[in-house]
Structures are given as structure tokens and as C-alpha cells.
Design an enzyme around this catalytic site. Sequence first.
Site, mmCIF file in Angstrom:
data_model
loop_
_atom_site.group_PDB
_atom_site.id
_atom_site.type_symbol
_atom_site.label_atom_id
_atom_site.label_comp_id
_atom_site.label_asym_id
_atom_site.label_seq_id
_atom_site.Cartn_x
_atom_site.Cartn_y
_atom_site.Cartn_z
ATOM 1 N N LYS A 179 19.033 29.296 -100.828
ATOM 2 C CA LYS A 179 18.398 30.650 -101.067
ATOM 3 C C LYS A 179 19.617 31.480 -101.233
ATOM 4 O O LYS A 179 20.111 32.056 -100.387
ATOM 5 C CB LYS A 179 17.749 30.938 -99.744
ATOM 6 N N ALA A 181 21.333 35.360 -102.026
ATOM 7 C CA ALA A 181 20.780 36.846 -101.476
ATOM 8 C C ALA A 181 19.920 37.415 -102.602
ATOM 9 O O ALA A 181 20.204 37.278 -103.776
ATOM 10 C CB ALA A 181 22.185 37.740 -101.149
ATOM 11 N N GLU A 255 29.175 30.501 -91.264
ATOM 12 C CA GLU A 255 30.478 31.581 -91.892
ATOM 13 C C GLU A 255 29.842 33.095 -91.554
ATOM 14 O O GLU A 255 29.081 33.541 -92.417
ATOM 15 C CB GLU A 255 30.603 31.490 -93.190
ATOM 16 N N CYS A 289 34.219 39.086 -95.661
ATOM 17 C CA CYS A 289 34.160 39.105 -94.168
ATOM 18 C C CYS A 289 35.553 38.810 -93.596
ATOM 19 O O CYS A 289 35.905 38.902 -92.514
ATOM 20 C CB CYS A 289 33.178 37.770 -94.061
HETATM 21 P P1 ADP Z 1 24.232 41.363 -95.490
HETATM 22 O O1 ADP Z 1 24.169 42.202 -94.373
HETATM 23 O O2 ADP Z 1 25.739 40.913 -96.002
HETATM 24 O O3 ADP Z 1 23.294 41.139 -96.437
HETATM 25 P P2 ADP Z 1 23.057 39.350 -94.099
HETATM 26 O O4 ADP Z 1 23.226 38.316 -92.961
HETATM 27 O O5 ADP Z 1 21.825 40.077 -93.968
HETATM 28 O O6 ADP Z 1 24.231 39.909 -94.724
HETATM 29 O O7 ADP Z 1 22.509 38.391 -95.382
HETATM 30 C C1 ADP Z 1 23.051 37.174 -95.904
HETATM 31 C C2 ADP Z 1 21.934 36.304 -96.160
HETATM 32 O O8 ADP Z 1 21.048 35.953 -95.263
HETATM 33 C C3 ADP Z 1 21.156 36.782 -97.553
HETATM 34 O O9 ADP Z 1 20.900 35.967 -98.515
HETATM 35 C C4 ADP Z 1 19.918 37.396 -97.007
HETATM 36 O O10 ADP Z 1 18.762 37.290 -97.614
HETATM 37 C C5 ADP Z 1 19.706 36.185 -95.865
HETATM 38 N N1 ADP Z 1 19.013 36.705 -94.598
HETATM 39 C C6 ADP Z 1 18.647 37.814 -94.023
HETATM 40 N N2 ADP Z 1 17.872 37.802 -92.867
HETATM 41 C C7 ADP Z 1 17.542 36.364 -92.968
HETATM 42 C C8 ADP Z 1 16.646 35.709 -92.231
HETATM 43 N N3 ADP Z 1 15.887 36.351 -91.016
HETATM 44 N N4 ADP Z 1 16.354 34.480 -92.185
HETATM 45 C C9 ADP Z 1 16.989 33.865 -93.183
HETATM 46 N N5 ADP Z 1 17.554 34.435 -94.080
HETATM 47 C C10 ADP Z 1 17.979 35.866 -94.045
#
Ligand code: ADP
Length: 483
Positions: A179, A181, A255, A289
Amino acid sequence: MADTQQFFKEQSFINGEWVKADSGKTFAVDNPADGKIVANVADMGAPETTRAVEAAYAAFPAWKKMLAKDRAKILRKWSDLIVANADALAALLTMEQGKPLAEAKGEIINGAGFIEWYADEGRRVYGDTIPPMKDSARIIITKEPIGVVGAITPWNFPSSMITRKLGPALGAGCTAVLKPAAETPLSALALAVLAEQAGMPKGVFNIVTGKDAAAIGQVLTTHPHVKKISFTGSTEVGKVLLAQAASTVKKSSMELGGNAPFIVFNSADLDKAVEGAVASKYRNAGQTCICANRIYVQDGIFEEFTRRLTEKVKAMKIGPGNEAGVSIGPLINQKGFDKARRHIDDAVAKGAALVYGGGQNAAGGLFMTPAILTGMTPDMMMTQEETFGPVAGLYRFADEAEVIALANDTRFGLASYFYTNELGQAFRVAEALEYGMVAVNESLLSYEAAPFGGVKESGLGREGSKYGLEDYLSIKYTLVGGI
Ligand code: ADP
């Protein structure tokens, strides 16, 4: 202009097919340089993710059984195709993510390196034999691919964060559901176009795109057929995923966030240190990061370091990543821009001096003029959290013991950097820093043959090197008796 059209996909990639969401819904992807919509991508959720997991599960036995040298041929071809099309892939990456083209191309090449490395490393999954407990028995240790991998990746490196996971996963003999972003799905889908061309069997590598990360993440972290979760992103989301993965005891690699100290001692080569600080702090507009987040400069060189850094930063060109000579592109979105601003305002309110930049750049929109602050102190937001923006905060320190204590005073432990020309100090400080990675007189760490990863709340597991492969293998102990 490189031809990006052949890699431009707006559908997800499941079981070797390009597919729309069940609902027919899409979500918009924009170019952070001008806010224009560049694609409308399939908006999938739990049912499609479940199907992707089933496809990866069905593809696993044959991929696992394939000779490692044959898997390696496919992976090497995939890597070669990525390199051969690096210009087009970089243009696509810059369009959805914003970073300067040269950086985007660097990411594509670096990312392909992980696939190439693991194509070969996958052929070296060696086991052991162990002296048995009795003469009539033998103890044999083999390593097996763990199974279906669920991978979740962030927007700051839309291509290489994927290859760093897919390289070892597929090289080890696992299959995967990714999946990407929602901000940057195009680079991921482009990788699938090339995987197909490289002859990747159906179902080995699947991509589910969607806005509802939690729904997709829920399936990947709880479906019994997924045996491993590999995540790169924020520590907050990482903790949620770890908790969810506990329900079926999945192996997990995380990570997560960093809060990197960048220390410059009196004896340092100042030009190198300034150059390193610029590279580490402002790469990807500060959105990595492992970006320097707290820059500690020793008393004796503080003024001179600040002067030289400011001079360099003033000369940087800010603008759309596809414009020649640009070294800083836009921030990814308004939320990211506002966070960086908040960190600056908080520091100034608590007594820091804004030496340069920090406002919206003349380029407008999400472009920020890179900032430099002095007079930083431990109580400021920038000291506690990742800024993820082009903001350099400078802290003054007196001696080695003091700066080590300050550098380690964080819940994070990903990358750290320091500059010194004293040999003894280089060893003492490298050993004292509580980080997964320490760069001494260097500023760029990522390399496929080296283990990237953190300690403390920065994560679990490593990406790159032989250690990265272990994260996708399980150990089997076979005891054979009656000999
Ligand atoms: P950033 O703030 O850098 O966007 P995130 O940790 O929010 O970092 O996002 C990193 C990845 O995790 C993205 O692919 C985002 O869509 C996904 N993500 C965010 N929230 C969730 C969740 N609750 N479950 C699974 N994936 C998530």
C-alpha cells in the site's frame, strides 16, 4: 522531457491485472509544486485488499519453490529496467512528490540498487548444521521465506521505500501486497509496470491504492495469510500497526521517525561539515527521517559555522523540482508546511533567533525559504519532534560529554552525524551515541549493502545488507533421528 506516459497508471495492480476499485471511486493526486491534479487513482478498501492478499497467498508456493537463481534473473531484469527508464520514472516522481529532478533520479537509481543487491543476496540464503545431542541424530537448520508480506510506505521516497522492502521480500521468496502513500501512488504503480515487463509471475507483487489507509492497513495487519508487516512512516502509526499485528503475531519491521543530532566539534573540517549539514538537512526539503534535526555546534566554531551555513543556504535555488538548478522543491502539503512554520514560531517564542528564511518563498504555494535558527534550547518543539521541513536549528555546546547527553536525550534513535578530526573522539562519540546509524564526517547513509534502521522508538529491523534479508526469513530446525 522523458516519456512518462508508458508508466502512468491510475488503477491498482492485483494478481497481475490493472483493476479499478469495486466502488468505481478514485482519489486525486496533485503536484505539490502548483496544486494541480495530475491523476485520479483507484480508491480501494478492505475487500480489494483481501483479494490482493489472497492473490499473494496463491502465488507464494510457486515463487518460494522457484530456484533462487531464477528468481534472481527476474529481479535483476526488473532492476535493469528501472535504471534504463530512470529519467521517465524521476519525472513522474517529481510530478507527484515535488523533489528536484536530480534527487528524484538519485532515488530511482538508489532504489534499483536494492533490487539488484537482493537478487543476488537471495541466492545466499545459507543454513547450518549443528553438532547433535546424540550420535544417531542430525540437526539441520534451514531458512525459509516467511510468506505473504504486507508493505506500507510513505510519500517522501515514493520509489526507493518500496524497493527497499520488495527487494529483500521477493529475493527471499516471499510474495507481497503493497500500500503506497495516497500522496504518491504513481511511482509505485510505475514500478509494477516494469515488474510485469521483467516477467514477474502474477500475484507475486500486488499494489492496493486507496485513501482509507486504516481500512487497508487493518486487513494487512490482521489477515491470517499475511505473515509479515513492513512499514515505513511515523512512530505514531507504527505503534498502531504493531498493536494490530499482535493479534496474529506477525513478524514486523518498522522504519519509524527520527530526530537526528548533527554534531560539529571544534576540530572539524568546517567546509565539509557545512556541506554535510546542507546535504543532510535540506535534502528533499528536509522531509526525510534521517535529516539532521538538531545541529549541535561547539563554542569555538559556532559563529563561523553559522556564517558559512547561512551563506550556502542563501545561494540555494527554490522552485519546482523540474526547473533547472533547483535544490529545494515544495513541501508535500499544507499540513507539512504548517508544521515546519509551527516549529519555527515555537522556537522564536521561546527565545531562538531566526537568522534566515522560514517564510513562504517567492515561488509561492508550498515553497518555504530554507530557515536557520540559533539559540536553540531543549524545551523547544524542534528538539523533541521531527520537523520534516527545511528548518535548521543550531544549538551551542561546550564539551563532548554535554553534547552526547543532549544528543541521546530523545525517544528516537535512527540516524546521527558528527564531524571531528580527532581520532579518539571519533571512536568515543560513535560508541556513545544511542542510534542505529552513526555517520562520522559523512552525511549520506543510504546504501543497499548497509543495514539501515533504528533503535528505541525509531523502529525494529533493518533494510539493506544481509541483515535486511533475515527480516523476511524464518528459521526451521529439523532434527533427524535413527541414523
Ligand atoms: P506521514 O506523516 O509521513 O504521512 P504516516 O505514518 O502517516 O506518515 O504515513 C505513512 C504510511 O502509512 C502512508 O502510506 C499512510 O497512508 C499509511 N498510514 C497512515 N495511517 C495508517 C493506518 N492507520 N493504518 C495503515 N496505514 C496507515
